[in-house]
Design an enzyme around this catalytic site. Structure first.
Site, mmCIF file in Angstrom:
data_model
loop_
_atom_site.group_PDB
_atom_site.id
_atom_site.type_symbol
_atom_site.label_atom_id
_atom_site.label_comp_id
_atom_site.label_asym_id
_atom_site.label_seq_id
_atom_site.Cartn_x
_atom_site.Cartn_y
_atom_site.Cartn_z
ATOM 1 N N HIS A 1 65.561 17.763 5.292
ATOM 2 C CA HIS A 1 65.080 18.637 6.357
ATOM 3 C C HIS A 1 65.727 20.013 6.195
ATOM 4 C CE1 HIS A 1 62.901 15.811 9.141
ATOM 5 N NE2 HIS A 1 63.434 14.974 8.254
ATOM 6 N N CYS B 1 62.521 14.757 13.603
ATOM 7 C CA CYS B 1 62.744 13.428 14.182
ATOM 8 C C CYS B 1 62.833 13.524 15.704
ATOM 9 C CB CYS B 1 64.035 12.816 13.627
ATOM 10 S SG CYS B 1 64.430 11.198 14.336
#
Length: 310
Positions: free
Chosen positions: A210, A241
């Site tokens: 990420h 997330c």
């Protein structure tokens, strides 16, 4: 390593990790069209959904239908996430041939994501693994918060190795290490990849990155130097997330392909075809995408010898 002809396998996670955090629920027909567009661009590995309760992640409620209706070529793998035996049964009934387990290395994130500590999450995956193996389904696994946890802080490599050992006993074919909140640095990547590889030298490793703090490309480059040739990415950098505070989007597939091609790695992906799919994603989501190349209204400048493999 510039000039190498090594191949890099990129798994496109837009349809799962990318869309799961979006406020809009993309219709199934649009997801199918995106999937075929990604395949046409040369992607041979796609993560298309997860078998979770639809009230928990409504964006994934159509995973069963997606798996049933998508008819990719034999060379294309469609991955779905499974967290327990019920999810495994749904995957088998839908005809899934490739699944991924996701287990958090840290208890804090495991409780937020799976509702139980790490060891309990692993325990309830054991019967799922037996069921899937018996059905001939290929199992991969991802260790979430493998570097940093939003609740517990830095994750010790020894903790990741312990979780990897449990997953290895399930017969997984590939292990992915996830920088779930995008807080890792190249130092974290080198430290943990080195530890896991030393413990399991024959287990193929991949990274799920990420870009919260703008380090995803640096971490990908470090991983390439370490010999990692498998990465997850999301077109346009879409994703995050919902159970990890502060987690921003994934490394952009477009950015990662550009990095690999400039460094001489083959991906088999056509950057020009990604542009059209990326534009469609932006239109469906109704906002600007996060990858660096999404701000450029054209495919990246070609570099001799680094075009997509035929």
């Amino acid at each position: 390593m510039t000039g190498t002809t090594d191949e890099v396998l990129i798994t496109e996670v837009l349809l799962r990790d990318g869309l799961q955090i979006e406020p809009v629920v993309v219709p199934t027909a649009d997801k199918i069209r995106l999937a075929y567009g990604l395949m046409a661009a040369g992607l041979t590995s796609l993560e298309v959904g997860s078998f979770v309760h639809p009230e928990k992640v409504p964006q994934m409620a159509d995973t069963d239908r997606l798996v049933r209706e998508l008819r990719p070529a034999e060379s294309v793998a469609l991955h779905t996430l499974v967290f327990n035996e019920r999810g495994a049964r749904r995957a088998i009934e839908a005809g899934a041939r490739h699944v991924r387990f996701v287990v958090s290395a840290s208890d804090g994130h495991s409780k937020a994501n799976a509702g139980v500590p790490t060891q309990d999450a692993l325990a309830r995956l054991r019967p799922a693994a037996e069921l899937l193996t018996g059905a001939g389904v290929r199992i991969e696994a991802t260790i979430a918060t493998a570097f940093v946890c939003p609740f517990d802080g830095e994750t010790a490599p020894e903790r990741v190795v312990d979780v990897a050992g449990s997953l290895s006993a399930f017969g997984i074919k590939v292990l992915h290490l996830a920088d779930t909140i995008g807080a890792a640095s190249p130092w974290h990547v080198r430290r943990t990849v080195t530890a896991v590889r030393a413990a399991f030298p024959d287990l193929p490793l991949g990274l799920h990155l990420h870009n919260t703090y703008g380090m995803a490309s640096a971490n990908a480059w470090e991983a390439l130097q370490l010999g990692i040739r498998r990465f997850d990415a999301s077109l346009g950098g879409v994703g995050g997330c919902p159970f990890a505070p502060g987690a921003a989007g994934n490394i952009g597939t477009d950015d990662l392909v550009n990095l690999c091609h400039h460094a001489g790695f083959a991906t088999g992906i056509d950057p020009g075809r990604l542009v059209a799919v990326r534009e469609e994603v932006g239109a469906l989501l109704g906002h600007r995408l996060d990858s660096a190349l999404s701000a450029v209204p054209a495919e990246p400048v070609a570099v001799r010898g680094t075009a997509a493999a035929p």
